[in-house]
Design a protein around this motif. Structure first.
Motif, PDB file in Angstrom:
ATOM      1  N   THR A  20       0.814  -1.212   0.000  1.00 35.53           N
ATOM      2  CA  THR A  20       0.000   0.000   0.000  1.00 35.53           C
ATOM      3  C   THR A  20       0.849   1.264   0.000  1.00 35.53           C
ATOM      4  N   HIS A  21       2.169   1.127   0.198  1.00 34.78           N
ATOM      5  CA  HIS A  21       3.045   2.290   0.313  1.00 34.78           C
ATOM      6  C   HIS A  21       3.664   2.655  -1.039  1.00 34.78           C
ATOM      7  N   TYR A  22       3.895   3.949  -1.260  1.00 39.71           N
ATOM      8  CA  TYR A  22       4.708   4.393  -2.382  1.00 39.71           C
ATOM      9  C   TYR A  22       6.166   4.370  -1.945  1.00 39.71           C
ATOM     10  N   ILE A  23       7.013   3.789  -2.778  1.00 37.05           N
ATOM     11  CA  ILE A  23       8.440   3.732  -2.485  1.00 37.05           C
ATOM     12  C   ILE A  23       9.226   4.156  -3.725  1.00 37.05           C
ATOM     13  N   ASP A  24      10.516   4.398  -3.546  1.00 38.89           N
ATOM     14  CA  ASP A  24      11.420   4.695  -4.653  1.00 38.89           C
ATOM     15  C   ASP A  24      12.491   3.611  -4.695  1.00 38.89           C
ATOM     16  N   VAL A  25      12.969   3.289  -5.892  1.00 37.07           N
ATOM     17  CA  VAL A  25      14.035   2.300  -6.031  1.00 37.07           C
ATOM     18  C   VAL A  25      15.147   2.873  -6.908  1.00 37.07           C
ATOM     19  N   ILE A  26      16.374   2.434  -6.644  1.00 32.35           N
ATOM     20  CA  ILE A  26      17.524   2.853  -7.434  1.00 32.35           C
ATOM     21  C   ILE A  26      18.352   1.617  -7.749  1.00 32.35           C
ATOM     22  N   GLY A  27      18.792   1.511  -8.995  1.00 27.40           N
ATOM     23  CA  GLY A  27      19.587   0.360  -9.382  1.00 27.40           C
ATOM     24  C   GLY A  27      20.148   0.496 -10.776  1.00 27.40           C
ATOM     25  N   LYS A  28      21.041  -0.408 -11.103  1.00 24.14           N
ATOM     26  CA  LYS A  28      21.631  -0.458 -12.436  1.00 24.14           C
ATOM     27  C   LYS A  28      20.724  -1.285 -13.344  1.00 24.14           C
ATOM     28  N   VAL A  29      20.489  -0.794 -14.541  1.00 18.10           N
ATOM     29  CA  VAL A  29      19.631  -1.519 -15.483  1.00 18.10           C
ATOM     30  C   VAL A  29      20.317  -2.816 -15.884  1.00 18.10           C
ATOM     31  N   TYR A  30      19.667  -3.929 -15.601  1.00 19.97           N
ATOM     32  CA  TYR A  30      20.242  -5.240 -15.918  1.00 19.97           C
ATOM     33  C   TYR A  30      19.572  -5.867 -17.138  1.00 19.97           C
ATOM     34  N   SER A 200      -9.573  13.655  11.096  1.00 21.02           N
ATOM     35  CA  SER A 200     -10.680  12.970  11.771  1.00 21.02           C
ATOM     36  C   SER A 200     -11.225  13.822  12.912  1.00 21.02           C
ATOM     37  N   ASP A 201     -12.292  13.339  13.503  1.00 22.23           N
ATOM     38  CA  ASP A 201     -12.891  14.038  14.641  1.00 22.23           C
ATOM     39  C   ASP A 201     -11.922  14.109  15.822  1.00 22.23           C
ATOM     40  N   LYS A 202     -10.973  13.186  15.851  1.00 22.89           N
ATOM     41  CA  LYS A 202      -9.991  13.157  16.936  1.00 22.89           C
ATOM     42  C   LYS A 202      -8.774  14.025  16.637  1.00 22.89           C
ATOM     43  N   GLY A 203      -8.829  14.738  15.503  1.00 21.99           N
ATOM     44  CA  GLY A 203      -7.734  15.638  15.165  1.00 21.99           C
ATOM     45  C   GLY A 203      -6.551  14.972  14.503  1.00 21.99           C
ATOM     46  N   LYS A 204      -6.695  13.693  14.108  1.00 21.04           N
ATOM     47  CA  LYS A 204      -5.603  12.972  13.451  1.00 21.04           C
ATOM     48  C   LYS A 204      -5.865  12.899  11.951  1.00 21.04           C
ATOM     49  N   TRP A 205      -4.777  12.888  11.180  1.00 18.95           N
ATOM     50  CA  TRP A 205      -4.902  12.757   9.732  1.00 18.95           C
ATOM     51  C   TRP A 205      -5.109  11.293   9.376  1.00 18.95           C
ATOM     52  N   VAL A 206      -6.121  11.045   8.536  1.00 24.27           N
ATOM     53  CA  VAL A 206      -6.486   9.682   8.150  1.00 24.27           C
ATOM     54  C   VAL A 206      -6.559   9.594   6.634  1.00 24.27           C
ATOM     55  N   CYS A 207      -5.957   8.555   6.061  1.00 26.94           N
ATOM     56  CA  CYS A 207      -6.000   8.347   4.609  1.00 26.94           C
ATOM     57  C   CYS A 207      -7.414   7.957   4.184  1.00 26.94           C
ATOM     58  N   THR A 208      -7.814   8.381   2.985  1.00 26.12           N
ATOM     59  CA  THR A 208      -9.151   8.043   2.477  1.00 26.12           C
ATOM     60  C   THR A 208      -9.147   6.761   1.643  1.00 26.12           C
ATOM     61  N   ARG A 209      -7.968   6.208   1.398  1.00 31.20           N
ATOM     62  CA  ARG A 209      -7.863   4.975   0.595  1.00 31.20           C
ATOM     63  C   ARG A 209      -7.963   3.769   1.522  1.00 31.20           C
ATOM     64  N   GLU A 210      -8.999   2.983   1.352  1.00 35.81           N
ATOM     65  CA  GLU A 210      -9.317   1.921   2.302  1.00 35.81           C
ATOM     66  C   GLU A 210      -8.246   0.842   2.395  1.00 35.81           C
ATOM     67  N   GLN A 211      -7.464   0.648   1.314  1.00 38.49           N
ATOM     68  CA  GLN A 211      -6.435  -0.389   1.333  1.00 38.49           C
ATOM     69  C   GLN A 211      -5.155   0.058   2.033  1.00 38.49           C
ATOM     70  N   CYS A 212      -5.045   1.349   2.346  1.00 37.13           N
ATOM     71  CA  CYS A 212      -3.817   1.914   2.910  1.00 37.13           C
ATOM     72  C   CYS A 212      -3.780   1.716   4.420  1.00 37.13           C
ATOM     73  N   ASP A 213      -2.572   1.507   4.965  1.00 34.94           N
ATOM     74  CA  ASP A 213      -2.415   1.386   6.410  1.00 34.94           C
ATOM     75  C   ASP A 213      -2.853   2.666   7.122  1.00 34.94           C
ATOM     76  N   GLY A 214      -2.741   3.793   6.410  1.00 36.15           N
ATOM     77  CA  GLY A 214      -3.150   5.068   6.990  1.00 36.15           C
ATOM     78  C   GLY A 214      -4.646   5.167   7.195  1.00 36.15           C
ATOM     79  N   TYR A 215      -5.402   4.330   6.497  1.00 36.16           N
ATOM     80  CA  TYR A 215      -6.855   4.233   6.699  1.00 36.16           C
ATOM     81  C   TYR A 215      -7.172   3.153   7.726  1.00 36.16           C
ATOM     82  N   ILE A 216      -6.514   2.010   7.576  1.00 41.34           N
ATOM     83  CA  ILE A 216      -6.773   0.868   8.467  1.00 41.34           C
ATOM     84  C   ILE A 216      -6.433   1.219   9.917  1.00 41.34           C
ATOM     85  N   ASN A 217      -5.284   1.888  10.109  1.00 48.01           N
ATOM     86  CA  ASN A 217      -4.839   2.245  11.459  1.00 48.01           C
ATOM     87  C   ASN A 217      -5.417   3.582  11.935  1.00 48.01           C
TER      88      ASN A 217
END
Length: 343
Positions: A20-30, A200-217
């Motif tokens: 569910t996370h966006y990441i970056d990768v770096i490597g040599k083209v093989y 959220s009502d509790k003042g915390k930022w919550v992701c709107t994407r249901e599959q994301c950990d930021g929504y689940i947690n």
């Protein structure tokens, strides 16, 4: 380029990176594989990257990324030499029992041999020739690259775009004439997946994407990112709205949206004030790759389109014009204004 979050190849391969996370990768083209068509008629190709420890990671490039990277590599000097690439904003995916990464719609960006410290770590290995299996794909004739990029199927003028009855990616050329920031110039994004987040009502930022950990947690970190709507026109005087997001904006201006917002707040300004830096886009012409959405654009007739990539390269603009003229048999007199428009 800002805020790379490089994932360890071994962690991806071992399934330790959440999909569910966006990441970056770096490597040599093989290795770069051929373009294939899936059973659902989607096109993709697989490339293989190698890190400093020799770990190899597969990356699935989905349309429209299938031709962008090989084309960029083919135009670099010393094609026989290995190249280091950074792929920004990919997601881990398990396919046929193997963990890999894949490109994402409207977010993934390629950087070939970027000027960053991590690339210098690869320098000792760059003098060795690239594997022959990758060279067969990297050395693409220019005509083939052009045909893949722009063809009768995906070239449109802005007036053509408005009448388009087919969903998909299309190339068009136009001039940005105004900013439409009635809905703001940035959005609050989830740090994990770049989707919109809300408080959220509790003042915390919550992701709107249901599959994301930021929504689940029910908690995530909020990062402001660019979402700018431009009014774009061409010599036909037709006007549409193109929505350009974070990675494309930062190709042309340096401050990130978060830095811009912090600066405005520091000066006690209104966070909805439009940053002056965005004026750099006004009266500038670009070749746009836009996505025509089946529901919103085709069925509902919306003339607001999402931009996948944009370029101010004059050579690409003239290639677009040449192909548009050739394919649609437009008379020279009718494209004279467009020529002046580009130049």
């Amino acid at each position: 380029m800002h805020g790379f979050r490089f994932a360890d190849f071994k962690d991806v391969i071992d399934g330790k990176v959440p999909g569910t996370h966006y990441i970056d990768v770096i490597g040599k083209v093989y290795e770069i594989g051929p373009i294939i068509e899936t059973t659902h008629k989607h096109k993709c190709r697989t490339i293989k990257l190698e890190d400093l420890e020799g770990n190899q990671l597969c990356c699935t490039l989905w349309e429209p990324h299938t031709v962008e990277l090989p084309a960029a590599l083919s135009k670099l000097p010393n094609p026989d030499q290995s190249k280091v690439i950074v792929i920004q904003c990919v997601q881990a995916k398990r396919f046929e029992g193997v963990w890999r990464v894949q490109t994402t719609f409207n977010a993934t960006v390629f950087h070939v041999n970027p000027d960053i410290p991590q690339v210098k770590d690869f320098e000792p290995s760059l003098s060795t020739p690239a594997p022959s299996n990758s060279l067969q794909i990297i050395e693409i004739p220019d005509d083939d690259v052009d045909d893949d990029y722009m063809s009768r199927e995906n070239i449109r003028s802005i007036s053509d775009l408005k009448e388009n009855e087919k969903a998909g990616y299309f190339y068009t050329y136009g001039k940005i004439v105004n900013l439409d920031c009635t809905a703001g110039w940035y959005y609050d994004s989830c740090k994990l997946c770049w989707s919109k987040c809300i408080k959220s009502d509790k003042g915390k930022w919550v992701c709107t994407r249901e599959q994301c950990d930021g929504y689940i947690n029910r908690v995530t970190t909020r990062i402001p990112r660019y979402q700018v709507k431009f009014e774009v026109t061409d010599p036909s005087d037709d006007c549409v709205h193109f929505v350009v997001f974070d990675t494309q904006i930062n190709q042309f201006i340096t401050p990130t949206a978060a830095e811009m917002l912090a600066k405005i707040e520091e000066l006690a300004g209104d966070k909805e004030d439009i940053p002056r830096e965005l004026d750099a886009f006004i009266d500038k012409s670009f070749l746009f790759k836009v996505y025509v959405h089946e529901k919103f654009n085709v069925s509902q007739g919306s003339t607001s389109y999402t931009v996948s990539t944009l370029s101010d390269d004059a050579d690409l603009a003239n290639k677009w014009l040449s192909k548009y003229t050739e394919m649609f048999k437009v008379e020279h007199s009718k494209i004279k204004n467009t020529l002046n428009f580009i130049n």
